[in-house]
Design a protein around this motif. Structure first.
Motif, PDB file in Angstrom:
ATOM      1  N   PRO A 204      68.069 108.678  95.434  1.00 20.26           N
ATOM      2  CA  PRO A 204      68.442 108.555  93.958  1.00 20.26           C
ATOM      3  C   PRO A 204      69.573 108.560  93.511  1.00 20.26           C
ATOM      4  N   VAL A 205      70.715 108.811  94.242  1.00 20.32           N
ATOM      5  CA  VAL A 205      71.911 108.993  93.595  1.00 20.32           C
ATOM      6  C   VAL A 205      72.557 107.535  92.755  1.00 20.32           C
ATOM      7  N   LEU A 206      72.329 106.521  93.397  1.00 23.01           N
ATOM      8  CA  LEU A 206      73.053 105.518  92.692  1.00 23.01           C
ATOM      9  C   LEU A 206      72.275 105.284  91.443  1.00 23.01           C
ATOM     10  N   GLU A 207      70.787 105.099  91.456  1.00 22.16           N
ATOM     11  CA  GLU A 207      70.161 105.070  90.280  1.00 22.16           C
ATOM     12  C   GLU A 207      70.495 105.851  89.155  1.00 22.16           C
ATOM     13  N   ARG A 208      70.572 107.193  89.411  1.00 14.46           N
ATOM     14  CA  ARG A 208      70.621 108.413  88.594  1.00 14.46           C
ATOM     15  C   ARG A 208      72.247 107.976  87.743  1.00 14.46           C
ATOM     16  N   ARG A 209      73.267 107.910  88.767  1.00 17.59           N
ATOM     17  CA  ARG A 209      74.637 107.643  88.372  1.00 17.59           C
ATOM     18  C   ARG A 209      74.737 106.256  87.538  1.00 17.59           C
ATOM     19  N   GLY A 210      73.847 105.317  87.567  1.00 22.20           N
ATOM     20  CA  GLY A 210      73.919 104.134  87.101  1.00 22.20           C
ATOM     21  C   GLY A 210      74.891 103.127  87.618  1.00 22.20           C
ATOM     22  N   VAL A 211      75.135 103.229  88.855  1.00 22.30           N
ATOM     23  CA  VAL A 211      76.107 102.613  89.742  1.00 22.30           C
ATOM     24  C   VAL A 211      75.434 101.687  90.655  1.00 22.30           C
ATOM     25  N   PRO A 212      75.892 100.413  90.366  1.00 22.06           N
ATOM     26  CA  PRO A 212      75.113  99.185  91.198  1.00 22.06           C
ATOM     27  C   PRO A 212      75.266  99.320  92.495  1.00 22.06           C
ATOM     28  N   ILE A 213      76.525  99.576  93.167  1.00 20.98           N
ATOM     29  CA  ILE A 213      76.967  99.493  94.669  1.00 20.98           C
ATOM     30  C   ILE A 213      77.303 100.530  95.114  1.00 20.98           C
ATOM     31  N   GLY A 214      76.798 101.149  96.308  1.00 21.26           N
ATOM     32  CA  GLY A 214      77.180 102.033  97.135  1.00 21.26           C
ATOM     33  C   GLY A 214      78.056 101.580  98.445  1.00 21.26           C
ATOM     34  N   VAL A 215      79.252 102.362  98.520  1.00 18.58           N
ATOM     35  CA  VAL A 215      80.107 101.854  99.763  1.00 18.58           C
ATOM     36  C   VAL A 215      79.879 103.098 100.618  1.00 18.58           C
ATOM     37  N   VAL A 216      79.096 102.874 101.778  1.00 11.75           N
ATOM     38  CA  VAL A 216      78.923 104.047 102.715  1.00 11.75           C
ATOM     39  C   VAL A 216      79.998 104.415 103.509  1.00 11.75           C
ATOM     40  N   ALA A 217      80.283 105.869 103.270  1.00 14.04           N
ATOM     41  CA  ALA A 217      81.382 106.223 104.012  1.00 14.04           C
ATOM     42  C   ALA A 217      81.089 107.003 105.464  1.00 14.04           C
ATOM     43  N   GLY A 218      79.813 107.479 105.677  1.00 12.39           N
ATOM     44  CA  GLY A 218      79.236 107.865 106.867  1.00 12.39           C
ATOM     45  C   GLY A 218      77.772 107.853 106.856  1.00 12.39           C
ATOM     46  N   ILE A 219      77.499 108.101 108.175  1.00 15.09           N
ATOM     47  CA  ILE A 219      75.937 107.826 108.363  1.00 15.09           C
ATOM     48  C   ILE A 219      75.519 109.163 109.077  1.00 15.09           C
ATOM     49  N   ALA A 376      82.009  98.647 117.776  1.00 13.46           N
ATOM     50  CA  ALA A 376      82.741  97.859 116.867  1.00 13.46           C
ATOM     51  C   ALA A 376      82.778  98.609 115.590  1.00 13.46           C
ATOM     52  N   PRO A 377      84.053  98.238 114.758  1.00 17.12           N
ATOM     53  CA  PRO A 377      84.001  98.805 113.449  1.00 17.12           C
ATOM     54  C   PRO A 377      82.930  98.507 112.562  1.00 17.12           C
ATOM     55  N   VAL A 378      82.036  99.426 111.655  1.00 13.90           N
ATOM     56  CA  VAL A 378      80.942  98.862 110.817  1.00 13.90           C
ATOM     57  C   VAL A 378      81.336  99.358 109.398  1.00 13.90           C
ATOM     58  N   GLY A 379      80.605  98.581 108.555  1.00 15.96           N
ATOM     59  CA  GLY A 379      80.568  98.850 107.237  1.00 15.96           C
ATOM     60  C   GLY A 379      79.255  98.623 106.433  1.00 15.96           C
ATOM     61  N   MET A 380      78.841  99.394 105.610  1.00 20.69           N
ATOM     62  CA  MET A 380      77.727  99.445 104.893  1.00 20.69           C
ATOM     63  C   MET A 380      77.636  99.520 103.485  1.00 20.69           C
ATOM     64  N   ILE A 381      76.918  98.611 102.973  1.00 21.67           N
ATOM     65  CA  ILE A 381      76.498  98.463 101.246  1.00 21.67           C
ATOM     66  C   ILE A 381      75.377  98.927 101.001  1.00 21.67           C
ATOM     67  N   PHE A 382      75.076  99.864  99.942  1.00 20.86           N
ATOM     68  CA  PHE A 382      73.791  99.867  99.413  1.00 20.86           C
ATOM     69  C   PHE A 382      73.528  99.602  98.169  1.00 20.86           C
ATOM     70  N   VAL A 383      72.396  99.230  97.654  1.00 20.25           N
ATOM     71  CA  VAL A 383      71.865  99.060  96.225  1.00 20.25           C
ATOM     72  C   VAL A 383      71.034 100.118  95.896  1.00 20.25           C
ATOM     73  N   PRO A 384      70.770 100.374  94.473  1.00 21.56           N
ATOM     74  CA  PRO A 384      69.896 101.483  94.315  1.00 21.56           C
ATOM     75  C   PRO A 384      68.552 101.384  94.514  1.00 21.56           C
ATOM     76  N   SER A 385      67.904 102.449  94.779  1.00 22.29           N
ATOM     77  CA  SER A 385      66.440 102.436  95.043  1.00 22.29           C
ATOM     78  C   SER A 385      65.667 103.089  93.859  1.00 22.29           C
ATOM     79  N   THR A 386      64.617 102.486  93.344  1.00 21.52           N
ATOM     80  CA  THR A 386      63.937 102.869  92.107  1.00 21.52           C
ATOM     81  C   THR A 386      63.348 104.410  92.516  1.00 21.52           C
ATOM     82  N   ALA A 387      63.758 105.358  91.591  1.00 25.19           N
ATOM     83  CA  ALA A 387      63.367 106.563  91.659  1.00 25.19           C
ATOM     84  C   ALA A 387      63.381 107.313  93.143  1.00 25.19           C
ATOM     85  N   GLY A 388      64.476 106.534  93.896  1.00 29.12           N
ATOM     86  CA  GLY A 388      64.945 107.139  95.223  1.00 29.12           C
ATOM     87  C   GLY A 388      63.839 107.205  96.006  1.00 29.12           C
TER      88      GLY A 388
END
Length: 435
Positions: A204-219, A376-388
């Protein structure tokens, strides 16, 4: 706001086509009870790959499937010997899962590849799409099967089975894979310059904070334990309570104990029992056996190890309290990883260029990217999930957010290619295209 790809002469992602492909893909494995059931290595996952192959063929792209049932897509005029920038995710689901988990990242990656192809843009790092097989491990009990196979990390995975005992070899032989040629699915060291995975947040984090893009720092890392409880089946009416060895009671002690590991003791981030069965499962019989799983997760490897140890201690206490034998066995471990900081910066720059706010954040879910990170080096992009919500029929993300995420992925691919040596500074290698 600048259109995706405008700086480099790329027309951008076709949003209508992206959404239409996601909708059509969701029909494959659509569950009458709700959601999508498209289990890894099942016939439904095979149908999804066939659908994507046809979509790509119509677009003039080239596809192949390896011995582990991973699907790859490339441009028809790719230059031999160019380093690979791998992009994608997976297309399998959990039982009654959502339509976006994994599938969104694959479909968006195909649209990015189509945009690069249509522009006739020559890229120093060749984008290659992957749809990894059996990421979820919901049928054959070995998550991240496809990415582990590609990275040479299958370990005991070749012995994996479903809950009925059917082997992964049987599923591969019946489907798109080849169990006798799995060694050929391993990419040579240095073959991948980097891997990018676009995904719904599943929280729920991105939706609650009204942020469209998450830049994933760790998994987050994850350990799954399969637990067998051995008691004694007896008559429910004639066996005194104090003389019972009730396997389901022991299992219940484990369920509550596992929850306390995270919810009460804060040993690790999360601890879950998601699967439980008892036998003979009869109203008037004391259960003689039970089987369940316990899963612990954390971004800290030490806390993850403590979570596993705590599960073992819970099993021991449950056995002593009930007179049953409670046997835990590790089924799978995936370690917590950090994404590449330089790629994080490129993703943030891509979002900035599109005028999209972004947030650095961890991923509480596991992903193929954490497996690929070993090679290999990796990167991840998140978009919001409705109601998490995720792993459920109600899983959803607004259409605009899905399009924005695909645009950020495209911009990231282009930025990693310009200047031409930018990705080599990230990866520290000069790998070549495998096929």
């Amino acid at each position: 706001m600048m259109a995706a790809g405008e700086r480099h002469g790329v027309a951008g992602v076709d949003r209508a086509r992206l959404l239409d492909c996601l909708e059509r893909l969701a029909r494959i494995g659509a569950d009458p009870a709700g959601g999508v059931t498209r289990l890894g290595l099942s016939a439904e996952e095979g149908r999804a790959r066939a659908f994507l192959r046809e979509i790509c063929r119509e677009a003039g792209l080239v596809t192949w499937t390896d011995a582990a049932a991973n699907l790859f897509v490339t441009r028809p005029d790719r230059a031999a010997g160019h380093p690979v920038l791998l992009i994608g995710s997976h297309v399998d689901t959990v039982v009654q899962g959502g339509r976006l988990d994994g599938a969104y990242g694959v479909v968006a990656a195909i649209e990015v590849l189509r945009a690069c192809t249509a522009s006739e843009l020559r890229l120093p790092y060749e984008p290659v799409v992957v749809a990894f097989s059996n990421e979820e491990g919901a049928l054959v009990q070995y998550p991240f099967w496809g990415s582990r196979a590609m990275c040479g990390l299958l370990e005991g995975g070749t012995r994996a089975r479903d809950r009925t005992g059917r082997s992964v070899r049987a599923y591969l032989a019946e489907g798109d894979g080849d169990p006798d040629r799995l060694a050929e699915a391993v990419w040579e060291p240095g073959s991948i310059a980097a891997f990018l995975e676009l995904h719904i947040e599943q929280g729920p984090v991105l939706e609650r904070r009204g942020v469209p893009i998450g830049v994933v720092a760790g998994i987050v890392g994850r350990t799954i334990l399969e637990i067998e409880v051995l008691g004694q089946a007896q008559h429910a009416g004639t066996t005194p309570m104090q003389e019972r060895r009730d396997a389901l009671v022991a299992a219940a002690e484990v369920v509550l104990g596992v929850r306390r590991i995270a919810a009460g003791l804060d040993v690790c981030s999360t601890a879950t029992v998601g699967y439980l069965e008892a036998a003979p499962n009869s109203t008037n019989t004391v259960p003689g056996t039970a089987r369940l799983t316990a899963e612990v997760r954390d971004t800290d490897p030490l806390r993850l190890a403590r979570g596993e140890a705590a599960v073992r201690a819970v099993c021991e206490r449950a056995g002593r309290a009930t007179g049953c034998r409670v046997v835990p066995r590790v089924a799978m471990r995936s370690r917590p990883v950090e994404t590449d900081t330089a790629i994080q910066q490129v993703i943030a720059e891509a979002a900035d260029e599109l005028g999209l706010a972004h947030l650095a954040m961890p991923s509480g879910a596991g992903h193929d990217a954490q497996i690929v990170q070993a090679v290999a080096p990796v990167g991840m992009i998140f978009v919001p999930s409705t109601a998490g919500v995720s792993h459920a029929p109600a899983e959803d993300t607004p259409a605009e957010a899905l399009a924005q995420g695909a645009d950020v992925l495209l911009r990231t691919v282009l930025r990693l290619n310009h200047p031409p040596d930018r990705l080599s500074r990230v990866s520290g290698t000069e790998p070549a295209l495998r096929r």
